[in-house]
Scaffold this motif. Structure first.
Motif: not given
Length: 117
Positions: A12-18
């Motif tokens: 979820e954090i990675i999705k937000e950063e992407l």
């Protein structure tokens, strides 16, 4: 297996950063985790791989970096890294006190680096 929940949160954090950076594909991610988190690296890698199948993160490398435990003696304040592998026996190298130390590092987990396209 708490690694499944950790992998889900990381994704979820990675999705937000992407999304923030307009990236569409994850190449690699580095996660730093303290020794006291009791993370099993193979289990976290597996959980990440399973949860990213058929997504833009599929095939991304998950690098895990363990952070050692550092404590401050509860008696004299000396900062040290316990040498005993099970971390239940932590005598202070200065005064010999074995308990009531303050944990300074070793219980954290965070996303340290992302490489994306």
């Amino acid at each position: 297996m708490h690694e499944m929940a950790i992998a889900s949160s990381l994704i979820e954090i990675i999705k937000e950063e992407l999304a923030k950076h307009g990236a569409t594909r994850l190449v690699s991610a580095r996660v730093c985790h303290g020794k006291l988190t009791n993370i099993v690296p193979e289990a976290l890698r597996f959980a990440f791989e399973v949860q990213t199948q058929e997504t833009s993160m599929a095939g991304a490398e998950l690098e895990l970096k363990e952070i050692s435990v550092t404590v401050a003696c509860g008696g004299c304040g000396t900062q040290f890294t316990p040498e005993h592998p099970d971390l239940f026996y932590m005598p202070c190298p200065s005064c010999g006190r074995e308990f009531a130390h303050e944990v300074l590092s070793g219980k954290e987990i965070y996303l340290d680096h992302l490489e994306a396209e």
